[in-house]
Scaffold this active site. Structure first.
Site, PDB file in Angstrom:
ATOM      1  N   TRP A 574     -20.558  -3.969 -36.333  1.00 38.39           N
ATOM      2  CA  TRP A 574     -20.445  -4.621 -37.632  1.00 38.39           C
ATOM      3  C   TRP A 574     -19.587  -3.813 -38.593  1.00 38.39           C
ATOM      4  O   TRP A 574     -19.609  -4.040 -39.800  1.00 38.39           O
ATOM      5  CB  TRP A 574     -21.825  -4.917 -38.201  1.00 38.39           C
ATOM      6  N   GLU A 677     -35.119 -13.058 -32.342  1.00 43.12           N
ATOM      7  CA  GLU A 677     -34.939 -14.386 -32.941  1.00 43.12           C
ATOM      8  C   GLU A 677     -35.344 -15.455 -31.934  1.00 43.12           C
ATOM      9  O   GLU A 677     -34.941 -15.414 -30.768  1.00 43.12           O
ATOM     10  CB  GLU A 677     -33.473 -14.573 -33.341  1.00 43.12           C
ATOM     11  N   HIS A 705     -32.670 -18.138 -42.281  1.00 42.49           N
ATOM     12  CA  HIS A 705     -31.394 -18.599 -42.822  1.00 42.49           C
ATOM     13  C   HIS A 705     -31.522 -19.952 -43.506  1.00 42.49           C
ATOM     14  O   HIS A 705     -30.557 -20.466 -44.050  1.00 42.49           O
ATOM     15  CB  HIS A 705     -30.348 -18.675 -41.708  1.00 42.49           C
TER      16      HIS A 705
END
Length: 767
Positions: A574, A677, A705
């Site tokens: 990232w 997740e 989200h």
């Protein structure tokens, strides 16, 4: 004359205009007309910028209010019935599919309660796409004509563009069957989908488009034979269609060589290949393309920010010209520039020496143009000379090299990546210390980043409040989060991360060898943007980074509080990594910095430490083989180097989102507890893969989200599904990811319902 081409340009706007207007629309603060007006302004600005730079082939339809793959699902009517029954406007249907929608009934509007579609990583990037979802009842047809409308917008400005669409085979292959049609193979829908592609391409031709770019990035994957056959079928039929534009078939992010037979002989005008990521494919793809077909040479990096080496790139393009002739070669970006920040000129605070090494999306326009001019024999000597000096200055800079770091990496051995005892022994000691109930509850790390937090962080950054004032504010926010978690009834707490701007940037700012931007925003998904830090040199930690906040949080509660760190592979992936040393070396440098931090946390009394690795799947090489096998080994080793220098009593957690990880690869990390997740997967087969996983797991129970709040009953149902396969004594209860982007009201409701569901099962299993 060799032409220059861009495969796609960032759609966020130079000052994040897209984020601001979409979030204002979601909040009901602006009208749909205002939303569309800003979108049009961004598109116009992007086209004019590329035209002014001298780019010959400019893309259109690369703009989206949320995600370009989701746009196709709306365009082609691949909309599950649960989104169509509310009578939403098309833009609201798009947003509901992307982020879910929960709305109470009013006098003028129906109540709406629908979850988002699954969102997954776009190949090995940090961009997320919304996965197309198909059923036996899917009926493809055109809903509007977005690609045509945007082509005509550019045409009205006097700019001829090349519309971009994800190709039909990649669109289907990257999709999934809906819950009511699990026996459906998405590729079986190709015959139904192709007429709709032909229809939209015909409309583009009628509007004046002479060429179109169809992206088939799955060609860099290990494709089953049916997918390779589908490529042949699709493009043979498209090539036979009357009255459609010429097709450039584009791939990127890897080598197409193992799938060359699938594209050889296809009736397309040109092929685009990514020679930044896979220069080794050059000879074979040159030999495979037809005598009259063009080659788009992806030589300007669409994924990283380092300045292009003009001399090296020009030599590469000249080799293509020598094989094919000047009229059959195009100089292009390797992929869309979506993955890079918009404009380096917006960075006024960067060290000038370091800044001179970088090239953002706007600067990359100049790069493709200069290379195209150079190989065409035009005089660009001034640009070439300046470029050569900057390339040399970076190689010689003392910013890059730290002998002490290099020596420490060389000293890593197997003992440094091995815990003192196996998991079973560690677990026994940890049970005695923590005495957690069955179905322990926790969150992933962050809590809502309120406007007040952002204001105070900005004040501290600008120096308008003192360090003492800022620390007092942060401590008050930490206490608020701790008391909230105690009130809700969570078992293992977090401090909420109010002091952190981003889960990688925050650490990068405290590690030597990083550089940072002020406006280097890149879209991750929807309106979520990140500013990836840039690795410019060898990496080391000069002092503790998180101990102070963690110790304070633990001092005000009797419940265990997790120390929160970002793992070495995620810090690497990232960030914009260096391109002059391998990624394993960079990961090991980060692992050593985090190893020191983990040890400091433990020494300060923090007994639960979470080291998140959501990007570990993202770093996975796209194809099977030696490179992928080696990655699995060093990625897990980097995590263990960071986390193994602790006692058995210290519990190590990790977190993965949108990962699709093999349990064996998670097992190699040897974390005591992992959270994964799961809420959008809702897949019994995925649960079954973890049935025999030896350590403890929390499968995420709600989508952070989305603003949608699941009910207690929904949580109970999800847990029931999981417990049919996964043993109760190993199962943790937690959300999908951190709660940074959520509001406090929805956070309170969701966590309360989640904890109540855990209590329900504790009672049930205690009988």
């Amino acid at each position: 004359m060799v032409k220059s081409a861009v495969l796609g340009f960032p759609r966020i706007g130079p000052n994040r205009e897209l984020k601001k207007i979409t979030e204002a629309y979601w909040a009901g603060k602006v009208s749909v007309d205002e939303l569309f007006k800003v979108g049009k302004e961004i598109r116009e600005s992007n086209w004019k910028l590329q035209q002014a730079a001298g780019v010959d082939i400019i893309p259109s339809n690369d703009f989206s209010f949320y995600d370009q793959v989701l746009d196709l699902s709306l365009l082609f009517n691949a909309i599950p019935e649960r989104y169509t029954k509310y009578g939403l406007a098309p833009i609201d249907t798009l947003f509901a599919m992307g982020r879910g929608l929960q709305r109470k009934a009013t006098e003028t509007e129906k109540a709406v309660d629908v979850t988002a579609l699954e969102m997954v990583k776009w190949f090995d990037s940090n961009y997320h796409y919304v996965r197309p979802t198909f059923s036996h009842s899917t009926q493809f047809k055109l809903n509007g004509q977005k690609p045509v409308d945007e082509f005509l917008e550019a045409k009205a400005l006097g700019i001829q563009t090349r519309p971009v669409l994800l190709g039909p085979v990649s669109y289907l292959f990257l999709g999934k069957a809906d819950k009511d049609s699990l026996d459906l193979q998405p590729l079986s829908l190709l015959e139904k989908l192709l007429p709709v592609y032909i229809e939209i391409l015909s409309k583009l031709k009628e509007a004046g488009a002479t060429e179109v770019q169809l992206d088939e990035p799955i060609l860099v994957l290990d494709l089953p034979q049916e997918a390779q056959d589908a490529i042949k079928t699709a493009y043979t039929k498209l090539g036979a269609a009357a009255n459609i534009p010429k097709i450039t078939l584009a791939t990127y992010f890897g080598t197409v060589v193992p799938n060359l037979k699938a594209i050889q002989g296809l009736p397309v005008d040109a092929f685009h290949f990514d020679f930044v990521r896979a220069p080794q494919q050059f000879d074979e793809v040159i030999a495979a393309i037809g005598q009259n077909q063009k080659l788009s040479v992806g030589i300007v990096d669409g994924r990283n920010i380092w300045k292009n080496n003009f001399a090296k790139s020009s030599d590469f393009v000249k080799a293509a010209i020598n094989k094919l002739g000047e009229d059959r070669v195009i100089v292009a970006t390797s992929s869309s520039l979506l993955h890079t920040p918009v404009d380096l000129e917006n960075e006024s605070k960067l060290n000038p020496e370091i800044k001179s090494w970088f090239s953002f999306a706007t600067q990359k326009l100049d790069e493709v143009v200069v290379i195209a001019k150079n190989v065409s024999g035009q005089d660009v000597s001034a640009a070439l000379d300046a470029n050569a000096k900057l390339i040399a200055s970076r190689a010689a800079s003392n910013i890059t090299n730290d002998p002490a770091v290099q020596k420490r990496v060389a000293s890593i051995d197997s003992k440094m990546s091995t815990r003192l005892a196996p998991f079973a022994e560690r677990l026994a000691e940890q049970k005695e210390i923590f005495k957690l109930p069955l179905f322990p509850t926790t969150t992933i790390g962050s809590f809502p980043q309120t406007k007040d937090i952002r204001i105070n962080r900005n004040k501290f950054t600008k120096g308008t409040i003192t360090a003492e004032e800022y620390e007092k504010f942060i401590n008050s926010e930490i206490e608020k989060v701790i008391r909230f978690q105690e009130e809700v009834g969570l078992d293992v707490l977090v401090h909420g991360e109010p002091e952190r701007n981003d889960m990688v940037q925050y650490f990068g700012e405290q590690i030597n060898g990083y550089a940072f931007t002020t406006n280097g925003w890149v879209q991750s998904y929807g309106s979520r943007y990140v500013r990836p830090p840039i690795i410019v040199g060898d990496l080391s930690r000069p002092k503790a980074m998180t101990v102070k906040e963690s110790v304070y949080a633990q001092s005000i509660t009797d419940k265990p509080v997790k120390g929160m760190l970002t793992g070495p592979v995620t810090c690497l992936r990232w960030s914009f990594p260096r391109d002059d040393i391998d990624q394993k070396t960079q990961a090991m440098q980060l692992a050593l910095a985090l190893r020191d931090e983990v040890k400091d946390l433990e020494s300060a009394g923090i007994k639960v430490i979470q080291v998140d690795e959501p990007a570990i799947r993202e770093g996975l090489p796209l194809r099977e083989g030696a490179e992928r096998s080696a990655y699995y080994v060093w990625a897990a080793e980097a995590f263990r180097v960071a986390t193994s220098d602790v006692s058995n009593k210290t519990q190590i957690h990790s977190h993965f989102c949108y990962s699709d990880l093999d349990p064996n690869h998670i097992k190699a990390l040897d974390a005591d507890v992992v959270s994964i997740e799961f809420s959008k997967k809702d897949d019994a087969n995925y649960i079954a893969e973890f049935k025999n996983y030896p350590n403890h797991i929390g499968l995420g129970l709600f989508d952070i989200h989305s603003p949608r709040v699941p009910s207690k009953e929904e949580f109970i149902s999800k847990i029931e599904t999981i417990l049919k396969t996964y043993p109760a004594e190993k199962f943790w209860v937690n959300p999908d990811c951190g709660l940074k982007t959520r509001g406090w009201d929805e956070t309170r409701q969701s966590l309360t319902n989640m904890v109540e569901a855990a209590k329900y099962y504790r009672a049930k299993y205690s009988n």
